[in-house]
Design an enzyme around this catalytic site. Structure first.
Site, PDB file in Angstrom:
ATOM      1  N   GLY A  29       0.799  -1.224   0.000  1.00  0.00           N
ATOM      2  CA  GLY A  29       0.000   0.000   0.000  1.00  0.00           C
ATOM      3  C   GLY A  29       0.831   1.272   0.000  1.00  0.00           C
ATOM      4  CB  CYS A 240     -23.722 -14.684 -19.656  1.00  0.00           C
ATOM      5  SG  CYS A 240     -23.297 -13.806 -18.144  1.00  0.00           S
ATOM      6  CB  CYS A 268     -19.875 -12.043 -20.701  1.00  0.00           C
ATOM      7  SG  CYS A 268     -21.626 -11.915 -21.104  1.00  0.00           S
TER       8      CYS A 268
END
Ligand SMILES: Nc1ncnc2c1ncn2[C@@H]1O[C@H](COP(=O)(O)OP(=O)(O)OP(=O)(O)O)[C@@H](O)[C@H]1O
Ligand SMILES: [Mg+2]
Lengths: 289, 256
Positions: A29, A240, A268
């Site tokens: 981070g 889908c 998808c």
């Protein structure tokens, strides 16, 4: 393209970038400064991500590029072609087959696994920038964990909209220590920042690299009485039928007909190939004809 | 009784020029110290050294911390000092723009210090903000407005609310009524006096204005050319000034 070194950047530069990456992985981070190089594409095209990819690619890699979830936008295609040409690596559009995935604005729907690396293109790495433009001050705030300002931003959101309206680049706390901008992914993707894959973030113009090692704790900031929600459009994918994916709204004709479809096109397609169909879908076989 | 705040032989130079020299005083809990003097006499320099915004060249600034008692603030770590600055200490700037976040709503401005010390309940933060806006006479329905939409006097009151919300023990103020209309000044002074007395605050207030001092300060320090020429109880100093400069000041021969 024999006049280029493997993956375009010279070895010296790649070593410098790898050092920044390793430091980023050691301090999850934390924004590590690096000397960003000119790349043969404009900054808005994700030169930070491209430099990170260039530094980590090896000849055996299979490379995938997604832009807003799709493999075939101009941006995604150019970056993929760039590394096909300069590194000669294999490329793929399948998340599960890729070893390195460079992304802009999305995390793939399919859970990533150990051994995979996700490289993010980052426009503005500093999450505190919104309220504190002074760089010296934001660095000090990170060093001293003075993160009250992040909540001021969320407070302002709720005061103005009645709820936390931040929908992209939703700030997170990494491993209980550094507040991090996850790049402009939708907040729907935030839970998947906790991943088995290595995640690397590159900001070219701002010259920063940061990282999440596998299985790092990543918590989205919120208030007790306004908890974080990984929300999405309240529809199922028209193609889908998936009810749990991030959707794009697509205008399908000039009479304003609309279709909600998975933004992750690979996900998808895989579902349709497996026989799933949404309300608006033509049979999968027809689309392949 | 231990002082809350103790300043010993404080000196600050700007190159060869003296900012303030050899200043010493003790401030006890609940006491208000006024600092007056003509322009350039070193009031702001002194205040900024006290508040840790400037590093003095010599001398000590001691504060009675909650956990370690009276310690030299110069020996504190930077996180400790910054934590102090947003909990037990407060600083009210002459220009509210320097003390407010102009791009953040009134509620966010008041709530910032609460969030900085870990408040994470939106409803409670908002309640505190409304309460504090009320205490500085800003209507609750202005809570979501930005300071830009406020008058100068309101901005200054907002700055005060933003500073006092965490219940500091020591407040530094640099000309808090400067730059305001006379009628607005009077109202702000009144408000400040009420707040300060009710909360039992200690404060160091820099001002040009003897009326401010008379109304607010228990004790008074008179500065000239960086030096303290006289200090004592406010009434004593103003009614029976000993130093020639103070006499001029009080007889308003000198316009400070
Ligand atoms: N940053 C600086 N650099 C050099 N000299 C300074 C600086 N700040 C203040 N001084 C000088 O230090 C002296 C004290 O200034 P200071 O601002 O503390 O006075 P002041 O009493 O607050 O005046 P005013 O009432 O006008 O605000 C003056 O001679 C001033 O010119
Ligand atoms: Mg001054």
């Amino acid at each position: 393209m024999t006049d280029y070194n493997f993956a375009y950047l010279d070895e010296q530069t790649k070593r410098m970038i790898r050092r920044a990456i390793l430091k980023g992985l050691a301090v999850p981070g934390y924004q590590v400064p690096f000397a960003s190089r000119e790349m043969p594409m404009p900054y808005g095209w994700g030169t930070g991500g491209v430099q990170v990819s260039a530094a980590i690619l090896v000849p055996e890699d299979r490379f995938k590029v997604i832009d807003q979830g799709s493999d075939d936008t101009t941006n995604a295609v150019s970056i993929r072609k760039f590394f096909e040409a300069t590194a000669g690596v294999a490329t793929t559009t399948h998340t599960t087959e890729a070893t390195v995935i460079q992304t802009r604005h999305r995390i793939p729907e399919t859970a990533l696994t150990e051994g995979q690396i996700l490289v993010y293109q980052v426009p503005i790495p500093e999450p505190l920038r919104f309220l504190e433009p002074r760089e010296a001050e934001t660095r000090k705030m990170h060093a001293l964990e003075e993160y009250g300002l992040m909540h001021v931003k969320l407070y302002e959101d709720i005061a103005r909209h009645g709820h936390i309206a931040t929908a992209y680049a939703y700030p997170v706390l990494v491993q209980g220590r550094y507040v991090m901008d996850p790049s402009p992914i939708p907040k729907f993707d935030n839970p998947r920042l906790e991943s088995a894959a290595i995640q690397l973030f590159g900001a070219g113009r701002e010259q920063r690299i940061y990282a999440l090692p596998p299985h790092t704790r990543v918590v989205s900031l919120d208030f007790e009485d306004h908890p974080f929600e990984a929300s999405k459009a309240d529809h199922a994918c028209g193609l889908c039928g998936a009810g749990d994916t991030y959707l794009d709204e697509v205008i399908t004709d000039d009479r304003g007909s609309r279709l909600f479809a998975c933004s992750d096109t690979d996900y998808c397609e895989a579902r349709r190939a497996a026989g799933h169909a949404g309300a608006m879908a033509a049979p999968y076989a027809e689309t392949q004809a | 009784m231990t002082p809350l705040f103790s300043v010993r032989n404080l000196t600050k130079r700007y190159g060869a020029r003296i900012g303030c020299a050899d200043v010493s005083f003790d401030l006890y809990p609940g006491e208000i110290m006024g600092i007056v003097g003509e322009s350039g006499s070193g009031k702001s320099t002194l205040l900024n050294c006290l508040a840790g915004h400037l590093d003095p060249d010599a001398g000590q600034v001691l504060f009675d911390t909650r956990d370690r008692g009276l310690i030299d603030t110069a020996t504190m770590s930077e996180p400790e000092r910054r934590m102090l600055a947003r909990t037990d200490w407060a600083f009210v700037h002459q220009n509210p723009r320097d003390g407010l976040r102009m791009g953040v709503s009134a509620g966010g401005n008041v709530g910032e210090r609460l969030m900085a010390v870990g408040a994470r309940n939106y409803g409670q933060i908002r309640e505190s903000a409304i309460d504090w806006l009320g205490r500085v006479e800003i209507a609750a329905d202005r809570i979501d407005d930005r300071p830009r939409a406020f008058s100068g006097g309101m901005q200054q009151r907002l700055q005060i609310a933003r500073n006092l919300v965490t219940g500091p023990r020591l407040v530094f103020m640099d000309e808090p009524t400067g730059g305001l209309d006379v009628s607005v000044q009077a109202r702000l002074l009144d408000l400040l006096r009420t707040l300060v007395r009710r909360m039992g605050l200690s404060a160091v207030i820099v001002t040009h204005d003897l009326a401010v001092v008379r109304l607010l300060a228990d004790r008074l320090m008179v500065m000239k050319s960086g030096h303290v020429v006289e200090q004592g109880l406010t009434d004593q100093v103003l009614d029976d000034p000993q130093h020639g400069y103070t006499q001029l000041l009080v007889s308003s021969v000198l316009q400070v």
